[in-house]
Design an enzyme around this catalytic site. Structure first.
Site, PDB file in Angstrom:
ATOM      1  N   HIS A 175       0.818  -1.224   0.000  1.00  0.00           N
ATOM      2  CA  HIS A 175       0.000   0.000   0.000  1.00  0.00           C
ATOM      3  C   HIS A 175       0.846   1.265   0.000  1.00  0.00           C
ATOM      4  O   HIS A 175       0.333   2.360  -0.209  1.00  0.00           O
ATOM      5  CB  HIS A 175      -0.931   0.017   1.210  1.00  0.00           C
ATOM      6  N   ASP A 388       3.542   9.565  -0.821  1.00  0.00           N
ATOM      7  CA  ASP A 388       2.329   8.855  -0.395  1.00  0.00           C
ATOM      8  C   ASP A 388       2.054   7.753  -1.409  1.00  0.00           C
ATOM      9  O   ASP A 388       2.143   8.000  -2.618  1.00  0.00           O
ATOM     10  CB  ASP A 388       1.138   9.844  -0.394  1.00  0.00           C
TER      11      ASP A 388
HETATM   12  C1  GDG Z   1      -1.948   4.059   3.336  1.00  0.00           C
HETATM   13  C2  GDG Z   1      -0.964   4.739   2.379  1.00  0.00           C
HETATM   14  C3  GDG Z   1      -2.690   4.628   0.592  1.00  0.00           C
HETATM   15  C4  GDG Z   1      -8.274   9.987   8.142  1.00  0.00           C
HETATM   16  N1  GDG Z   1      -8.663  10.663   9.235  1.00  0.00           N
HETATM   17  C5  GDG Z   1      -9.905  10.235   9.523  1.00  0.00           C
HETATM   18  C6  GDG Z   1     -10.270   9.292   8.582  1.00  0.00           C
HETATM   19  N2  GDG Z   1      -9.253   9.147   7.742  1.00  0.00           N
HETATM   20  C7  GDG Z   1      -9.294   8.238   6.600  1.00  0.00           C
HETATM   21  C8  GDG Z   1      -9.338   8.974   5.279  1.00  0.00           C
HETATM   22  C9  GDG Z   1      -8.781   7.916   4.355  1.00  0.00           C
HETATM   23  C10 GDG Z   1      -7.799   7.168   5.241  1.00  0.00           C
HETATM   24  O1  GDG Z   1      -8.122   7.470   6.571  1.00  0.00           O
HETATM   25  C11 GDG Z   1      -6.388   7.620   4.994  1.00  0.00           C
HETATM   26  O2  GDG Z   1      -5.963   7.056   3.794  1.00  0.00           O
HETATM   27  P1  GDG Z   1      -4.764   7.690   2.971  1.00  0.00           P
HETATM   28  O3  GDG Z   1      -4.693   6.995   1.673  1.00  0.00           O
HETATM   29  O4  GDG Z   1      -4.992   9.149   2.836  1.00  0.00           O
HETATM   30  O5  GDG Z   1      -3.436   7.473   3.830  1.00  0.00           O
HETATM   31  P2  GDG Z   1      -2.796   6.313   4.786  1.00  0.00           P
HETATM   32  O6  GDG Z   1      -3.544   6.151   6.038  1.00  0.00           O
HETATM   33  O7  GDG Z   1      -1.379   6.743   4.958  1.00  0.00           O
HETATM   34  O8  GDG Z   1      -2.891   4.956   3.955  1.00  0.00           O
HETATM   35  C12 GDG Z   1      -1.723   5.524   1.350  1.00  0.00           C
HETATM   36  C13 GDG Z   1      -3.541   3.836   1.558  1.00  0.00           C
HETATM   37  O9  GDG Z   1      -2.750   3.152   2.528  1.00  0.00           O
HETATM   38  C14 GDG Z   1      -4.397   2.809   0.838  1.00  0.00           C
HETATM   39  O10 GDG Z   1      -3.635   1.931   0.074  1.00  0.00           O
HETATM   40  O11 GDG Z   1      -3.519   5.443  -0.197  1.00  0.00           O
HETATM   41  O12 GDG Z   1      -0.827   6.129   0.448  1.00  0.00           O
HETATM   42  O13 GDG Z   1      -0.069   5.575   3.084  1.00  0.00           O
HETATM   43  O14 GDG Z   1      -9.775   7.004   3.963  1.00  0.00           O
HETATM   44  O15 GDG Z   1     -10.652   9.348   5.014  1.00  0.00           O
HETATM   45  N3  GDG Z   1     -11.476   8.683   8.565  1.00  0.00           N
HETATM   46  C15 GDG Z   1     -12.353   9.005   9.553  1.00  0.00           C
HETATM   47  N4  GDG Z   1     -12.035   9.907  10.506  1.00  0.00           N
HETATM   48  C16 GDG Z   1     -10.850  10.531  10.522  1.00  0.00           C
HETATM   49  O16 GDG Z   1     -10.615  11.368  11.400  1.00  0.00           O
HETATM   50  N5  GDG Z   1     -13.563   8.418   9.558  1.00  0.00           N
END
Ligand code: GDG
Length: 750
Positions: A175, A388
């Protein structure tokens, strides 16, 4: 929802599953009520949503840690999915998870934005815990099951699983990014990690560049040959195992985000948020786990400078920053929180007024409904990650904006930038560039906003998380990972086939009896083929034929057939069926076309490196195997276009790195029909690997057996991995046939 049964003993004779997902965290977590009772709650995430239907329909299990240390739980069922909890101790959590996963691999794979820390005890814990996950997955997997392992915490699991269970089809998805070799090479355990990953049949990455970095690391550290997405890994038996390393950009359940956004109460909440912020003209939003990869400090700096130089004012613009708590016991994260909160405090101290706050900062997790309301309220979404894997926040913002308004400012260092090109792309290290992008986003005319958002939405909705997971699993089960050995169903079909009075065993040569090679004249059948063919030839009522696209003389040269083998070349235009000579008939007009064809292809091939021409009795083939992909495509396009105009009646056929033009249309299907007539066979067995073999599979009749060699879509009913399996298949036909003959003899004698 099942109660959280805790046990100390493991269950015996546990059930097994045909699809097993393995990830560090389970999609459920334990919830403790006020009275101390515990229950399991589903933690909703894109991955669960994407895999849930498939897991239910295909008898799936999920292996992972339930989020609480030092507790052992029995497997249980939650919402139709079997959950197999893996125990982690508090010290393993510190060393394997917080240590090696989040303080070694995470910073290393994110371009060493923070310095990775290398500790041998962490590595030992990582190996130990990976082994535990692999053991749990091996016990949960049914024979021949598909196992899909997720992410950087479990990179050793594929190899451990393959060693324990060679029958499994194993996929891995990373990921987070995979770093360039110069960075990856710092890892003291760089070879072990690659070896761990190469246990998989298919290794998925977010970006093309990640898959490329991985293949380069494999070449540098192991010297294994790689070609495009394929890596040939030596196997224990001296043969090769093909591993595919390819990008599969992950996505979100876009429809469910839009559905939330359309709810009146959520739209009302979005209006409320704007009002609570003092109705600024522009709301900018950042949503991130509080992580140093997300570039939160960079965006605060850019915003601060814009306020300081008067380009923006707090009356007009507010930045809402949600920084959800993350990895709070890992050193760099503790320091990062201090750094960010100091910057937010300073900026607010300098610029906020009693009625307007510059940055509305929130160190909380929010329910998804609140996140959607924030996305709806935000005029400008700031995603300024320094590195990212994908960044799902960017895609969520787009999915929510059913009004097609809103501007996404997106770092080119986030995987999402590969797809979301209509965002305002930025280099987050270039603070002036970020400032300019913010000003552009704030002032962007409505028409331009709508145009860009429409295009972004198409991307996100066309490629949602269901498309992602099904494309990964399709590649895994149909392509990269044809299971080793002879499937039982094939053995059964061959047994039935060999009961026919007379049978024809028709075999393609290149890619079926012989592995593909760069120079066609070097192709040779794998050891054991000749003996297996001879056994068939020695049996009553069995004929053997080689069916090839090659010119017949070339087929004779490379296959060195026994005299009794029937031959057809040039897709059936040339035949040698129990005659000493090759038979072929072309009329004068066809011979003239052949000359014109040769002139055009010679000119094209002469001007493009790595391409060459093969002359065939009724046509010519343009080979592009040794050209760069771009040159190969250009040469093929030129040939198609020029010849399409000059000789519109030609038959054109695309194969693997080859484009064939023939003045007489004939297919391997025609060849097989001719062989069927010639031999009078009651049943036919046909084996082939290429798209041209599909014409032969298409003319098979009930009771015939079609065998596809290797990956890719096919009409054939059965499949084996590669040419090395074919002598075994032929041996099986000979065995069954000999057994049938013995049975018949015994019956006749009785
Ligand atoms: C890894 C990789 C890749 C965040 N704060 C809250 C919340 N979130 C949710 C967001 C989003 C998720 O968490 C974060 O996903 P990201 O993709 O932005 O980043 P990582 O956590 O670093 O994820 C990344 C991912 O895996 C998938 O393969 O895209 O690059 O680093 O869904 O909405 N959700 C809620 N409350 C929050 O306060 N409900």
């Amino acid at each position: 929802m099942s109660p959280a049964a805790e046990t100390t003993a493991s269950a015996d004779a546990s059930p097994t599953y045909s699809l097993v997902v393995v990830s560090n965290r389970l999609p459920v977590e334990i919830e403790v009520a006020d009275d101390g009772t515990e229950s399991w709650r589903t933690s909703p995430g894109g991955l669960v949503t994407a895999l849930e239907p498939m897991m239910r329909s295909s008898d799936g299990a999920w292996v992972g840690w339930p989020g609480i240390a030092d507790r052992t739980f029995e497997p249980f069922e939650n919402d139709g999915i079997s959950i197999v909890p893996v125990r982690l101790s508090e010290s393993e959590l510190e060393e394997y998870y917080e240590g090696f996963s989040n303080d070694t691999i995470w910073p290393l794979y994110h371009d060493v934005i923070a310095p990775p820390r290398f500790h041998r005890e962490w590595w030992e814990a990582y190996v130990r815990v990976n082994r535990r996950f692999a053991d749990a997955a091996a016990s949960a997997a049914a024979p021949g099951a598909t196992v899909w392992v997720h992410d950087y915490q479990l990179q050793l699991v594929p190899r451990m699983l393959r060693d324990a269970r060679p029958d499994l089809v194993i996929g891995f998805f990373n990921h987070i990014p995979f770093p360039p070799y110069g960075i990856y090479a710092q890892l003291p355990w760089r070879k072990q990690i690659l070896d761990g990953l190469l246990g998989a049949d298919l290794i998925g990455f977010q970006r093309l560049a990640d898959a490329g970095n991985f293949s380069r690391a494999v070449r540098r550290l192991y010297g294994y040959p790689t070609r495009g997405v394929a890596i040939d890994v030596p196997a224990a038996d001296g043969k090769h195992r093909r591993v595919i390393a390819k990008h599969f950009p992950i996505s979100i359940d876009a429809a469910s985000y839009e559905e939330l956004a359309r709810r009146p109460e959520i739209q009302e909440r979005a209006r409320q948020i704007r009002e609570d912020l003092g109705n600024p003209k522009t709301i900018m939003l950042g949503v991130d786990r509080l992580d140093y990869t997300k570039g939160i400090a960079h965006r605060i700096k850019a915003f601060g400078e814009l306020l300081a130089d008067g380009s923006l004012s707090v009356e007009d613009v507010t930045l809402v920053q949600v920084a959800s708590p993350s990895r709070e016991r890992v050193g760099p994260y503790i320091a990062l929180r201090d750094e960010i909160e100091l910057a937010v405090g300073r900026l607010n101290g300098d610029f906020s007024t009693i009625s307007h706050t510059a940055i509305s900062y929130h160190h909380h997790g929010y329910p998804r409904e609140e996140m959607v309301a924030l996305y709806l309220a935000a005029d400008v979404m700031l995603v300024t990650a320094l590195r990212d894997g994908m960044n799902l926040v960017a895609k969520e913002y787009v999915a929510v904006r059913f009004d097609r308004d809103g501007v996404l400012v997106l770092s080119e260092f986030a995987g999402a930038a590969d797809e979301l090109k209509q965002a305002v792309l930025i280099n987050p290290h270039d603070i002036d560039g970020v400032k300019a992008a913010i000003l552009r986003a704030v002032a962007m005319p409505r028409q331009e906003r709508l145009r860009r958002m429409r295009a972004l939405r198409r991307k996100v909705f066309d490629n949602d998380v269901a498309a992602w997971s099904s494309s990964f699993l399709r590649t895994l089960t149909e392509g990269a990972a044809v299971r080793p050995g002879i499937p039982d169903t094939l053995a059964g079909a061959l047994k039935d086939l060999s009961r026919a009075d007379s049978i024809l065993v028709a075999l393609d040569f290149d890619g079926t009896l012989a592995p593909h090679v760069d120079k066609p004249e070097d192709a040779r059948a794998v050891p054991g083929t000749r003996e297996a063919v001879q056994r068939l030839l020695d049996l009553d009522g069995v004929r053997v034929a080689f069916v090839s696209g090659r010119a017949l003389v070339s087929l004779q040269h490379v296959s060195q057939p026994q005299t009794d083998v029937l031959l057809t070349g040039s897709h059936g235009i040339e035949v040698q069926l129990d005659t000493p000579e090759i038979e072929l008939d072309l009329i004068t007009a066809e011979l003239e076309q052949l000359d014109a064809l040769a002139r055009v292809l010679e000119r094209i091939s002469g001007s493009v490196d790595g391409t060459w021409i093969e002359r065939k009795p009724a046509g010519l083939a343009l080979h592009t195997r040794l050209a760069t992909p771009r040159n190969a495509a250009a040469a093929q396009k030129a040939a198609r276009e020029e010849l399409g105009a000059l000789l519109p009646g030609l038959t054109v056929r695309g194969g693997k790195d080859v484009l064939e033009f023939a003045v007489r249309s004939s297919t391997k299907g025609d060849a097989l029909e001719r062989l069927r007539r010639h031999t009078g066979a009651d049943q036919v067995f046909y084996a082939g690997d290429d798209t041209t073999d599909e014409d032969a599979f298409a003319v098979l009749r009930p009771g015939d057996v079609g065998l596809k060699i290797g990956a890719g879509d096919s009409l054939a009913g059965y499949r084996v991995r590669g040419p090395e399996d074919v002598p075994l298949v032929l041996g099986l036909i000979a065995d069954s046939r000999a057994a049938v003959a013995a049975e018949r003899e015994a019956a006749a004698g009785a």
